[in-house]
Design an enzyme around this catalytic site. Structure first.
Site, short mmCIF file in Angstrom:
data_model
loop_
_atom_site.label_atom_id
_atom_site.label_comp_id
_atom_site.label_asym_id
_atom_site.label_seq_id
_atom_site.Cartn_x
_atom_site.Cartn_y
_atom_site.Cartn_z
N LYS A 18 59.73 67.56 34.41
CA LYS A 18 58.75 67.79 35.39
C LYS A 18 58.97 69.23 35.78
O LYS A 18 58.10 70.51 36.19
CB LYS A 18 57.65 66.77 35.72
CG LYS A 18 57.14 66.29 34.84
CD LYS A 18 56.53 64.46 35.28
CE LYS A 18 56.48 63.74 34.22
NZ LYS A 18 55.86 62.20 34.55
N GLN A 78 55.47 58.96 39.80
CA GLN A 78 55.40 58.37 38.59
C GLN A 78 55.64 57.24 38.07
O GLN A 78 55.93 56.10 39.16
CB GLN A 78 57.03 59.02 38.78
CG GLN A 78 57.72 58.66 37.32
CD GLN A 78 57.68 59.28 35.85
OE1 GLN A 78 56.84 60.72 36.47
NE2 GLN A 78 57.26 58.99 35.11
N ASP A 89 46.80 64.07 36.69
CA ASP A 89 47.78 63.44 35.62
C ASP A 89 45.66 61.76 34.48
O ASP A 89 46.82 62.00 33.86
CB ASP A 89 48.83 61.92 36.52
CG ASP A 89 50.53 61.94 35.37
OD1 ASP A 89 50.33 62.40 34.38
OD2 ASP A 89 50.58 60.98 36.09
#
Ligand code: NAP
Length: 289
Positions: free
Chosen positions: A53, A97, A120
């Protein structure tokens, strides 16, 4: 018929170029899009995902920061970090994460992220927005990547029979909702679906996200179907495969995504896309537009 292979790397390159141009335009207006990644513990797979990322951000010109914590960090400390990032005007996207170590209440941690920075798309506000068809929310990155691939290949969705195999909160359910918003007729299958083939054979577009190698065999697929394989499975011999019998199904499908090199590259790309989008909204709000 042999299917056209949808090259996820090519689609990702195209989207990243658009993101690069948008980032440069924002920088000229004094806004440098920024992503903050929070990682807890030392899960090796998570570390690889975070590194990918960060690399994708750098490639497009985004600023990124990593906030790493030991596995035994308390909920309170992580939430305090998220609150600081929520308030930081240089941060436009925040990602925690997953998976988090088992003592965390994942819903609560994700709920602490400002929905305006939830790139996200896992905050309940953004999930709810997806349900009601609010197009200002951040769609979750993997199904958003699939949608972009379909658009890139000019594959129509309206009125098509879509079958989604897999009903997780991060892939299957949001995928089904997104394609329903595009006026597809959608059916969702899961592990308790009886006779999976009787559903998959009806699909004009079949999206598979179950995490089971060889789940979808050629006799389960309609001639000319579009087959999108989201699955990522590591075989005992080390080979990476999807959920679809690629060689068999490609003889029947009109389009198919490979694994690796299909949906995978799109997931990180759509995270970058959502972050640039968020920065652009912040810039517009700051300018009172
Ligand atoms: P997950 O949370 O384990 O969900 C799997 C879903 O598949 C569940 O809904 C499960 O049904 C269903 N399922 C399992 N076995 C099935 C079967 N035999 N028939 C029909 N449905 C079945 O997994 P996920 O996070 O959604 O990920 C799915 C796959 O996509 C994994 O291989 C993962 O590695 C991959 N993935 C790839 C990307 C990418 O960027 N390419 C991103 C995310 C995930 P129940 O609900 O009934 O248990």
């Amino acid at each position: 018929m042999t299917a056209k292979i949808i090259d996820g790397h090519a689609v990702a390159r195209h989207v990243r170029q658009e993101c690069r141009e948008a980032t440069e335009a924002l920088k000229r207006r004094g806004v440098h899009p920024g992503l903050a990644v929070v990682i807890v513990g030392d899960n090796p797979a998570s570390q690889v995902y975070v590194a990918n990322k960060i690399k994708a951000c750098e490639e497009v010109g985004l600023k990124s920061t990593v906030h790493a914590f030991a596995a035994d960090t308390s909920d309170g400390e992580i939430e305090a970090c998220i609150q600081r990032l929520n308030a930081d005007p240089a941060v436009h996207g925040i990602l925690v994460q997953l998976p988090l170590p088992s003592h965390f209440d994942v819903r609560r941690v994700l709920g602490a992220i400002s929905s305006d920075k939830d790139v996200d798309g896992f905050h309940l506000y953004n999930v709810g927005g997806l349900v009601v068809g609010d197009n200002t929310i951040f769609p979750p990155c993997t199904p958003f990547g699939v949608q972009k691939m379909l658009e890139y290949e000019n594959i129509p969705v309206e009125g098509q029979n879509v079958v989604v195999v897999g009903a997780s909160n991060i892939v299957g359910k949001p995928m089904a909702l997104m394609l329903m918003q595009k006026d597809a007729t959608v059916c969702i299958c899961h592990a308790k679906t009886r006779d999976l083939a009787q559903f998959t054979i009806l699909a004009d577009i079949l999206v598979v996200a179950a995490g089971k190698p060889n789940l979808i065999l050629p006799q389960m697929v309609r001639h000319g179907a579009v087959v999108i394989d989201v699955g990522i499975n590591r075989l005992p011999n080390g080979r990476l495969v999807g959920d679809v019998d690629f060689e068999g199904v490609r003889q029947k499908a009109s389009y198919i995504t490979p694994v690796p090199g299909g949906v995978g590259p799109m997931t990180v790309t759509m995270l970058v896309h959502n972050t640039v989008q968020s920065a652009s909204r912040f810039a517009q709000n700051a300018a009172g537009l």
